[in-house]
Design an enzyme around this catalytic site. Sequence first.
Site, PDB file in Angstrom:
ATOM      1  CD  GLU A  32      -2.713   1.519   2.327  1.00  0.00           C
ATOM      2  OE1 GLU A  32      -2.585   2.634   2.880  1.00  0.00           O
ATOM      3  OE2 GLU A  32      -3.450   0.621   2.747  1.00  0.00           O
ATOM      4  CB  CYS A  88      -2.816   5.970   3.625  1.00  0.00           C
ATOM      5  SG  CYS A  88      -1.422   5.348   4.595  1.00  0.00           S
TER       6      CYS A  88
END
Length: 454
Positions: free
Chosen positions: A231, A265
């Site tokens: 990720e 994020c």
Amino acid sequence: MSPTTELIVTDPRTGEPVSRVPIADASTCAEAVKRARAAASGWARTPAAERAAALTAAAAAVREAADELAELNERETGKLRDDALGGVDAGAGTLVQYAELGPLHRGRSLHGQWTATDLMVPEPRGIVAVLTPWNDPVAVAAGLLGAALVTGNAVVHKPSERSPRTGRRFAELLAEQLPDGVLEIVDGDGSVGASLASADDVDVVAHVGSSATGRAIARTCAERGAKVILENGGNDALIVDTGVSPRWAAEQAAMGAFANAGQICVSVERIYVVDAIADAFVDALVDEARAWAQRIGPLVDERQRDVVHEHVADAARAGARIRIGGEPAPGPGSFYPPTVLTDCTPDMLVMREETFGPVAPVRVVPNFDTALMEAAADRYGLAATVLTNDMARAQTAWRSLPVGTVKINAAFGGAPGGASEPRRASGSGFGFGPELLDEMTAMKVVHWSPAPHE
């Protein structure tokens, strides 16, 4: 392996040193992998319920140490105390979630000959190197560590060099509930992560962090056949359609862009607003930025602040208008104010790269279709948000946006257990949810026929 032998972390509020951590050398990393390999077979044979019980005990220990972990996090990264405590609580909850899901993770029986047994059985992959970020060092690590451990893998964990004591202490609380060697911890910078990614005995590398590092890990693992779970960076768009309340839309945009100083994020990184409500929306967003300035924490360090300011300065040089903010805060620490930019164009850094700071760049577009087209034209594919009252447009948006997560009318949120796959430069593989258990295991097919009698 590394040009320095020690990590020095400074308090982002004061600039004073708060952590000094030795950097693991090549032999230290190799020994950690060796100990994990020695422990792996025994842990894989441990009943799933016993592995789950260890995670449950670890979750209780994490909750008991919440104040300690939150203080470490606050001092190393500047995270606000309530946010840090929330991250600890989320991490403990994630460990409990995987403790519950682990024993339920199952294979399949297949329909073959009546006289034979055919099975698909998930097995642990072996050794998982877990490389975690600084922006939520407990919550993010809990997912990867919990899923890897409960499925029977041994783990070598490297916390971020920007929050080494927070990450180490959290991992120690887990390791105390496990047999020796099942969870090894090494400290260090990118060179240590590279050493683990290239280690022949590491079967999986799970990394949350920058796209550049993720690409390097993917190349290394491809050469030796190891699995990667990535990720990485995002450049998440927010679309503001006509027909919504400009004030409410500004509240959503501000929360998405300014929460945790923009260091999430799935923070909002670029905003597309339809011309008909652009003026009212921008005015409301400036008001929101002014209010957020009273409760925002610092960026993690001066290096990150320099990146953020260069993106803002690049936009200003290219013709963007700074409506509020735009200059580093005076005094000690790495504070940067909530910043709103208008007249932004696609070629500016703030529109095409992840800024990872409290910056809300606004691009005014003539209609929703243009907003959707420009939002989709990006090399990242992590998440996006759409604010609209039109159900048909919402449907078109979530179908069309090439990202792993689409949020309609909410900058943050979602049901427990949701698991998405980042796309393009944002990574690959499921990084959370029940599907992460699949990532941490390999499926073996068994065909069992009876032997003929003499």
